[in-house]
Write a protein that holds these residues in place. Structure first.
Motif, mmCIF file in Angstrom:
data_model
loop_
_atom_site.group_PDB
_atom_site.id
_atom_site.type_symbol
_atom_site.label_atom_id
_atom_site.label_comp_id
_atom_site.label_asym_id
_atom_site.label_seq_id
_atom_site.Cartn_x
_atom_site.Cartn_y
_atom_site.Cartn_z
ATOM 1 N N PRO A 42 5.187 12.550 -22.081
ATOM 2 C CA PRO A 42 6.417 11.868 -22.158
ATOM 3 C C PRO A 42 6.391 10.359 -21.977
ATOM 4 C CG PRO A 42 6.749 13.071 -20.243
ATOM 5 C CD PRO A 42 5.335 13.645 -20.834
ATOM 6 N N TYR A 43 6.755 9.636 -22.795
ATOM 7 C CA TYR A 43 6.488 8.150 -22.435
ATOM 8 C C TYR A 43 7.778 7.347 -22.657
ATOM 9 C CZ TYR A 43 6.260 7.240 -27.810
ATOM 10 O OH TYR A 43 6.461 7.384 -29.010
ATOM 11 N N LEU A 44 7.734 6.068 -21.911
ATOM 12 C CA LEU A 44 8.941 5.048 -21.940
ATOM 13 C C LEU A 44 8.327 3.905 -22.328
ATOM 14 C CD1 LEU A 44 11.226 4.491 -18.616
ATOM 15 C CD2 LEU A 44 9.644 2.674 -19.573
ATOM 16 N N ILE A 45 9.219 3.266 -23.255
ATOM 17 C CA ILE A 45 8.843 1.916 -23.737
ATOM 18 C C ILE A 45 9.794 0.851 -22.999
ATOM 19 C CG2 ILE A 45 9.055 0.370 -25.686
ATOM 20 C CD1 ILE A 45 8.770 2.755 -27.488
ATOM 21 N N GLN A 46 8.892 -0.271 -22.606
ATOM 22 C CA GLN A 46 9.804 -1.266 -21.684
ATOM 23 C C GLN A 46 9.832 -2.609 -22.957
ATOM 24 O OE1 GLN A 46 8.381 -4.558 -19.587
ATOM 25 N NE2 GLN A 46 10.370 -5.021 -19.836
ATOM 26 N N GLU A 47 10.818 -2.690 -23.495
ATOM 27 C CA GLU A 47 10.974 -3.769 -24.618
ATOM 28 C C GLU A 47 11.462 -4.846 -24.170
ATOM 29 O OE1 GLU A 47 10.820 -6.009 -27.178
ATOM 30 O OE2 GLU A 47 10.288 -4.212 -28.147
ATOM 31 N N GLN A 48 10.613 -5.952 -23.853
ATOM 32 C CA GLN A 48 11.077 -7.369 -23.254
ATOM 33 C C GLN A 48 11.882 -8.171 -24.063
ATOM 34 O OE1 GLN A 48 7.117 -8.566 -22.348
ATOM 35 N NE2 GLN A 48 6.736 -6.963 -20.912
ATOM 36 N N ASN A 49 11.812 -8.249 -25.526
ATOM 37 C CA ASN A 49 12.470 -9.130 -26.187
ATOM 38 C C ASN A 49 13.896 -8.676 -26.706
ATOM 39 O OD1 ASN A 49 10.438 -11.393 -26.238
ATOM 40 N ND2 ASN A 49 9.132 -9.785 -26.899
ATOM 41 N N SER A 50 14.334 -9.869 -27.321
ATOM 42 C CA SER A 50 15.849 -9.364 -27.875
ATOM 43 C C SER A 50 15.525 -8.836 -29.176
ATOM 44 C CB SER A 50 16.674 -10.577 -27.873
ATOM 45 O OG SER A 50 16.132 -11.536 -28.423
ATOM 46 N N TYR A 51 14.474 -9.205 -29.824
ATOM 47 C CA TYR A 51 14.058 -8.649 -31.205
ATOM 48 C C TYR A 51 12.851 -7.635 -30.875
ATOM 49 C CZ TYR A 51 13.571 -8.602 -36.263
ATOM 50 O OH TYR A 51 13.466 -8.300 -37.612
ATOM 51 N N ALA A 52 13.036 -6.304 -31.287
ATOM 52 C CA ALA A 52 11.869 -5.349 -31.103
ATOM 53 C C ALA A 52 10.880 -5.534 -32.322
ATOM 54 C CB ALA A 52 12.483 -3.775 -31.132
ATOM 55 N N VAL A 102 15.569 -2.038 -21.843
ATOM 56 C CA VAL A 102 15.551 -3.102 -22.518
ATOM 57 C C VAL A 102 16.062 -4.236 -21.863
ATOM 58 C CG1 VAL A 102 15.755 -2.189 -24.866
ATOM 59 C CG2 VAL A 102 18.032 -2.603 -23.488
ATOM 60 N N ALA A 103 16.096 -5.662 -22.172
ATOM 61 C CA ALA A 103 16.593 -6.612 -21.365
ATOM 62 C C ALA A 103 17.877 -7.494 -21.923
ATOM 63 C CB ALA A 103 15.593 -7.579 -21.104
ATOM 64 N N PHE A 104 17.986 -6.946 -23.136
ATOM 65 C CA PHE A 104 19.296 -8.012 -24.008
ATOM 66 C C PHE A 104 20.256 -6.657 -24.524
ATOM 67 C CE2 PHE A 104 15.568 -10.704 -24.054
ATOM 68 C CZ PHE A 104 16.150 -11.827 -23.828
ATOM 69 N N ALA A 147 10.107 -13.817 -22.905
ATOM 70 C CA ALA A 147 11.077 -12.674 -22.273
ATOM 71 C C ALA A 147 10.724 -12.752 -20.752
ATOM 72 C CB ALA A 147 10.805 -11.192 -22.905
ATOM 73 N N GLY A 148 9.607 -12.824 -20.268
ATOM 74 C CA GLY A 148 9.431 -12.811 -18.962
ATOM 75 C C GLY A 148 9.892 -14.010 -18.207
ATOM 76 N N THR A 149 9.461 -15.119 -18.903
ATOM 77 C CA THR A 149 9.933 -16.533 -18.380
ATOM 78 C C THR A 149 11.746 -16.458 -18.191
ATOM 79 O OG1 THR A 149 8.076 -17.355 -19.464
ATOM 80 C CG2 THR A 149 9.919 -18.881 -18.876
ATOM 81 N N ILE A 150 12.263 -15.941 -19.321
ATOM 82 C CA ILE A 150 13.569 -16.222 -19.416
ATOM 83 C C ILE A 150 14.143 -15.257 -18.202
ATOM 84 C CG2 ILE A 150 15.581 -15.267 -20.458
ATOM 85 C CD1 ILE A 150 14.618 -16.302 -22.931
#
Length: 367
Positions: A120-130, A146-148, A273-276
């Protein structure tokens, strides 16, 4: 109970590596017996940064698609196939209970191998556009952090959890550090300060914009902490000289991000994304100049997500040399806009993202 084994994959830039390490640290904090293995791209930044934090990493011979050179892509299918094969071997040897992908070159082959091996896996999507890879991998992911808002455009709605992006906590801990920051950078407590940061490598547009506006900055009697980045520092120092001006502090790299943030009245930054995520946590007025040289132009989309909430000022990369310094000086003199921006960006902060994601990972691992 048997300790859990987790693979964390991805990297390529600080924006992917720091969140990955933050998730690993949170896993260790929640359950110190957790065994963690990183999988990165050989020759990239993570191969140094991850071991420095005390974690083991295995490198895959993978590269990104080179948009500007067809010739460089000739090896891509071979490297991809070899990377998937190696990822399958890593999973067979390590026997993980769950895997995490944070984006970057190595994420794709590792998560694809995890899907084949029924891990099983999890995705950490950092941006507002995948990106394309994450959209494709999202179909078989158990959870997508997600962050957005609005990420159901890219992923199945029932898999999405809004967690925010993990941040370096020591970088955003700025409370009570203003005087210490002024001392470090030898700044006056009676002048306003602009911080310019283009990431560890630097940003050519930001540097050129500041160079073009130095006379205006000096005439306005304000101070600047200017992080040029590794790539541009020598050239800028040769042009300006060691002691160019007492109010212009030029540094190659910001070792104490917390003190740089603490010194600033206004921040000029790229829109990774990290900076934001860090900027939301420090709650300072910010001008975002997104880099146009990134996949799917995701920095522009990240920046506009903040602008929509009246949480940042936006300057396009192509306009920066002409407009950026004027915009910064205007903002420095506008207390009301500063207050509004600080308040709105602070509302978007999700400071416990690392722990929220780590808990989801342990749930996946069948804890």
């Amino acid at each position: 109970m048997k300790s859990k084994k987790i693979i964390i994959s991805g990297g390529g830039t600080g924006g992917h590596i720091f969140p990955a390490i933050a998730i690993a640290n949170a896993l260790k904090k929640l359950d110190p017996a957790t065994e963690i293995l990183f999988v990165g791209a050989s020759g990239r930044m993570e191969m140094e940064k991850v071991p420095a934090e005390g974690y083991k990493i295995i490198g895959l011979e993978i590269q990104g698609i080179q948009r500007k050179s067809i010739l460089k892509n000739v090896m891509f299918p071979i490297k991809l196939a070899l990377s998937i094969r190696k990822a399958l071997e890593v999973i067979k040897d390590f026997k993980p209970d769950a895997a995490v992908g944070v984006g970057g070159y190595a994420s794709g082959p590792l998560l694809y191998a995890a899907s084949i091996k029924k891990v099983p896996y999890l995705i950490q999507e950092q941006n507002s556009y995948a990106g394309v890879t994450n959209k494709w991998l999202g179909k078989k992911a158990k959870k997508i952090c997600v962050a957005f808002d609005g990420m159901e455009k890219f992923f199945p709605f029932d898999k999405i959890i809004k967690t925010g992006n993990p941040i370096r906590r020591d970088s955003v801990n700025i409370a009570g550090k203003h005087m210490q920051a002024l001392e470090l950078y030898k700044l006056s407590a009676f002048k306003k300060t602009i911080l310019i940061t283009g990431g560890s490598l630097g940003a050519r547009t930001l540097n050129n914009s500041i160079m073009a506006g130095l006379d205006k900055i000096i005439a306005a009697d304000v101070q600047v902490v200017w992080q040029t980045g590794k790539v541009y520092y020598k050239d800028i120092m040769e042009k300006l000289g060691e002691n160019y001006h007492p109010d212009i502090r030029i540094v190659e790299f910001l070792n104490r991000m917390d003190l740089a943030y603490a010194a600033a009245d206004v921040i000029i930054s790229r829109a990774g994304a990290g900076t934001i995520a860090e900027l939301c946590a420090v709650k300072k007025p910010v001008i975002l100049v997104p880099s146009p040289n990134v996949a799917e132009d995701h920095q522009t989309k990240n920046a506009l997500a903040l602008v929509q909430e009246q949480a940042a000022v936006f300057v396009a990369d192509r306009d920066a040399e002409a407009k950026l310094v004027d915009k910064a000086l205007e903002l420095l003199n506008d207390k009301e806009t500063q207050r509004k921006l600080s308040e709105n960006i602070g509302k978007l902060a999700l400071p416990d993202a690392d722990e929220v994601i780590a808990k989801e990972v342990l749930k996946l691992a069948g804890r």
